[in-house]
Design an enzyme around this catalytic site. Structure first.
Site, PDB file in Angstrom:
ATOM      1  N   GLU A 122       0.890  -1.168   0.000  1.00  0.00           N
ATOM      2  CA  GLU A 122       0.000   0.000   0.000  1.00  0.00           C
ATOM      3  C   GLU A 122       0.925   1.214   0.000  1.00  0.00           C
ATOM      4  O   GLU A 122       1.323   1.711   1.035  1.00  0.00           O
ATOM      5  CB  GLU A 122      -0.924  -0.003   1.223  1.00  0.00           C
ATOM      6  CG  GLU A 122      -2.022   1.040   1.079  1.00  0.00           C
ATOM      7  CD  GLU A 122      -3.009   1.013   2.239  1.00  0.00           C
ATOM      8  OE1 GLU A 122      -2.647   0.568   3.335  1.00  0.00           O
ATOM      9  OE2 GLU A 122      -4.149   1.467   2.033  1.00  0.00           O
ATOM     10  N   ASN A 212     -12.880   5.304   0.891  1.00  0.00           N
ATOM     11  CA  ASN A 212     -11.866   5.967   1.709  1.00  0.00           C
ATOM     12  C   ASN A 212     -10.637   6.279   0.856  1.00  0.00           C
ATOM     13  O   ASN A 212     -10.195   5.449   0.071  1.00  0.00           O
ATOM     14  CB  ASN A 212     -11.460   5.095   2.903  1.00  0.00           C
ATOM     15  CG  ASN A 212     -12.636   4.824   3.826  1.00  0.00           C
ATOM     16  OD1 ASN A 212     -13.116   3.703   3.938  1.00  0.00           O
ATOM     17  ND2 ASN A 212     -13.123   5.861   4.466  1.00  0.00           N
ATOM     18  N   ASP A 266      -7.959  -3.511   7.399  1.00  0.00           N
ATOM     19  CA  ASP A 266      -7.026  -2.369   7.363  1.00  0.00           C
ATOM     20  C   ASP A 266      -6.522  -2.098   8.787  1.00  0.00           C
ATOM     21  O   ASP A 266      -6.246  -0.958   9.161  1.00  0.00           O
ATOM     22  CB  ASP A 266      -7.701  -1.131   6.762  1.00  0.00           C
ATOM     23  CG  ASP A 266      -6.717  -0.038   6.352  1.00  0.00           C
ATOM     24  OD1 ASP A 266      -5.493  -0.293   6.375  1.00  0.00           O
ATOM     25  OD2 ASP A 266      -7.173   1.071   6.034  1.00  0.00           O
TER      26      ASP A 266
HETATM   27 ZN   LIG Z   1      -4.211   0.117   4.683  1.00  0.00          ZN
END
Ligand SMILES: [Zn+2]
Length: 375
Positions: A122, A212, A266
């Protein structure tokens, strides 16, 4: 070992049904509906489901996957496993390439040893405007040679990378990821609707925490949200913690995109650990009342969610039990191409959970062995 239960999540069944699972060593040997073929070794009082699969997780139990120490990784995987997550992808965050190469090299060994299901990059190929909890000075364009080098360090264990497709080199890098067996997920992006569509056409098949860290869906500017939501080829991640996305919206998306929502946590180090001060990559994070934010800011910095709770939250929001369970197991397994997990079927890994009526995890079997720390 033959295990039977009144309520089993059997493949392709629309409802939970009476059934049985036979386990031999680390694998599921056979399954069936109805009464077991002989006296079972264990009759489960509860719901029997496949182990949960978390496709996007940064840590838990006080430990972060952003590390070069395998023991730290094991603290986090154990914390999630005792709550039912038997397959976990370790998500890194934006860092300098030299650090990322070392972190990927450490995690790759754990993937190869079967302790992790894969690695997720990420960053650093994210949009500055939608950086979330990533250090802006280290964000960079996905220069194809640099992308290829990092994937090579992973030796096939980097299963997913989040990419902002509007950045220079992104479309070529998406093609390169696809060729390397690494799922390209659109996220942390300022892309327009058109750019997101082009990214999907180039091979992107995921949406990193839809809604998001991307522009909102507006009626004249539907942005990446609509492009990802409407395309049948794309799996969208949702963080069902009641903070990242309104639960009503999660339920709506799951109803309109059946089978295409992967619930992810997450989660950062505070998941299954508690409030306090933490570090996510290079940034300080404060966790208060279970919500993780960059220190002194409103920006959400991951979650403290675990998948068992995500399933309970989804059901409380009106999602059916079977779709909620699949969104935490079968869908994320398919999303990442993890063939050996995610469903109760012959030949799959013997990762099983027993849930009570409140959907709390009461027993965890990982690789054919009941995990002792669960009562
Ligand atoms: Zn993340």
């Amino acid at each position: 070992m033959l295990i039977s239960a009144q309520r089993v999540l059997l493949e392709d069944a629309p409802e939970l049904a009476e059934g049985w699972v036979e386990v031999a060593e680390e694998q599921i040997l056979d399954i069936g509906r109805g009464e077991p073929p002989r006296a079972p070794d264990l009759v489960v009082d509860g719901v029997l489901v496949p182990g949960y699969v978390d496709a996007h997780c940064h840590g838990g139990g006080g430990a972060s996957f952003v590390t070069e120490d395998p023991e730290v990784v094991r603290v986090a995987t154990a914390a999630h496993r005792r709550l039912g997550t038997t397959s976990i992808v370790a998500s890194l965050v934006t860092g300098a390439y030299s650090d990322l190469h070392r972190q990927v090299a450490c995690l790759a060994g754990l993937v190869e040893a079967g302790e992790l299901a894969g690695i997720h990059l990420e960053g650093p190929w994210l949009a500055e405007r939608y950086k979330g909890a990533h250090p802006p000075q280290l964000l960079t364009d996905p220069e194809p040679a640099a992308v290829a080098a990092l994937l090579a360090t992973g030796r096939g264990t980097v299963k997913m990378a989040t990419i902002a497709p509007e950045r220079a080199g992104a479309m070529e890098s998406i093609g390169l990821m696809v060729d390397a067996g690494c799922l390209a997920a659109v996220g942390h992006t300022a892309a327009t609707y058109e750019i997101a569509v082009a990214a999907i056409d180039a091979g992107a098949r995921g949406a990193t925490h839809l809604f998001n860290a991307m522009p909102p869906l507006l009626h004249r500017l539907p942005g990446p949200v609509l492009a990802l939501w409407q395309d049948e080829r794309v799996i969208v991640e949702l963080v069902m913690d009641g903070v990242h996305v309104r639960p009503e919206l999660v339920a709506w998306v799951m109803g309109t995109a059946p089978g295409r929502v992967a619930m992810v946590t997450d989660a950062m180090a505070a998941a299954a650990a508690g409030d306090g001060d933490y570090i996510l990559g290079e940034l300080a994070v404060e966790v208060r009342d279970g919500v993780a934010r960059l220190a002194g800011q409103d920006t959400i910095a991951g979650s403290t969610l675990t998948l068992d709770k995500a399933v309970r939250n989804a059901v409380a929001a009106g999602v059916g039990l079977v779709p909620a369970l699949r969104a935490a197991s079968t869908v994320p397994a398919d999303y990442l191409g993890l063939d050996s997990v995610g469903r109760l079927a012959p030949g799959k890994r013997a990762d099983l959970l027993v849930l009570d009526d409140a959907l709390k995890v009461t027993k965890v079997m990982w690789r054919g062995a009941w995990q002792e720390w669960v009562a």
